[in-house]
Design a protein around this motif. Sequence first.
Motif: not given
Lengths: 210, 210
Positions: A116-121
Motif C-alpha cells: 500500500x502506498x500513499x494516495x490510494x494506490x
Amino acid sequence: MTSVISNLSISLDGYVAGPNQSIDNPLGEQGLRLHEWMFASAGFYRLFDEEGGEESPDSDLITRDWNRIGAHIMGRNMFAPGRGEWDMEWRGWWGEVPPYHAPVFVLSHYPREPLPMDGGTTFTFVTGGIDDALKRARAAAGERDVSIGGGASTVRQYLKAGLIDELTLHIVPITLGAGERLFDDVGDVKLRPTEVLASPAVTHIAYRPD
Amino acid sequence: MTSVISNLSISLDGYVAGPNQSIDNPLGEQGLRLHEWMFASAGFYRLFDEEGGEESPDSDLITRDWNRIGAHIMGRNMFAPGRGEWDMEWRGWWGEVPPYHAPVFVLSHYPREPLPMDGGTTFTFVTGGIDDALKRARAAAGERDVSIGGGASTVRQYLKAGLIDELTLHIVPITLGAGERLFDDVGDVKLRPTEVLASPAVTHIAYRPD
C-alpha cells in the motif's frame, strides 16, 4: 459497465518503447520522446497533484481517460527494473504517492505481499497469469474500467487473448528505429476506430474490436 | 505552388504491402486488404470512368487528392512484375486507360521509350534516379502536385532524402504480420499532423515535415 482499456503512445514505426530498457531508461533509449505530448499537458501533472503543463485537448483527454479507470494491470517490467526474486526496497518508479490512486495489479512470477502506498494506490502482485489478474482487477474496479498499462508485452498478451475492449493509440509523428513494437506477433487483429481526436502534437485514435 | 505528396494505406503494424509480391499478387499476400476502403469508394471508380462504390468522406478525399496531382512518380515494381530488361508487351497493370490521366515517371535501371496510353496517361521511363525523376515530374506538373505513388521502397527513398512535403497515411485498422514496412530504415523522421479525417473504416492523417 467495465471495459478493459489500454492507452499507448506509439511511434510512426510502431514502437511503444525504445531499446535497452534499464533503470536509467525505463522506457528504453529515446522512449521518453513518445511521451513528450503528455509531459506538456496539465492533466499529466494533476495525476501527481502537481502544477505544470498546459491545458489543451491532449490534457483533457488524459484527465478524462484516467478518471474512467478503477483498477490497473501492469507487467513486472513496468513496475521494477530488476528480474528474479524481489528487491523489497523497490517501491515502484513513482515515489511514495504514485499517480494511480487505485488498485494496481502487477504480473509477476514471484510472490510478494501487497504494497500500500500513499494516495490510494496499492500494488498487488499476481502470480496466476493474465486471466487471474483481470478477474481481480475487474472485482476491484467496480463500475469503472480496467486499464492494461503496459509494457508492450503485457498489452500484447491481452490483445492476443482478445481481452481488450478499447485500445487507444496516441500516434506520435516520429520514428524511433528500434525498440518494442506493439503489433509484432499479435496474430490477426481487426479493429474499428470509434473516436479520433486530432491535436497539433499527436493523433489519438480509440479502437474497438471489429 | 507544387508540393511533393505521397498517399499510402498502412496497417496498424506498419505494412504498406504484403509479402511475396507477384503477378498474381501485385500488392503482396493480403495486400489488397489495405485498399478495401478505396474499393468501396465511388471516387475510386471515377478514376477509371466507371460507376460503383459509395459516396462518402473517404470517396471525397480520393477525388480531392487525385485532382491535385499533375504528375506521378512510381518505382518499377509498381509498374511491372518483371525485373531486368523490359518485356515490351507489358503496358502496366491498369489496362489501356490507366487511372492517372497525367504524366507518370517510372524509375528504372533499364531505358525504354515513352509509352503513351489512352486517357492522357504517358509512362516515361527514367534511368537517372530519384532526383532526375522529380525534376522532370515537377516540370510536367505545372502548378499542380507531384505524387510519389509507391511502392514502399520508392516512397522511402524520397522520404529519406527529405523530398516529401506532405505524407498522407490512411491508417487501416488491421494487422498484416508481414510485408513491406514504410518506416523501416528511414532514419530520424519527425513530422507534424496537419489534417485528420476520421471515417468508420480508416483514419486519414496528413503530415508535413516538422
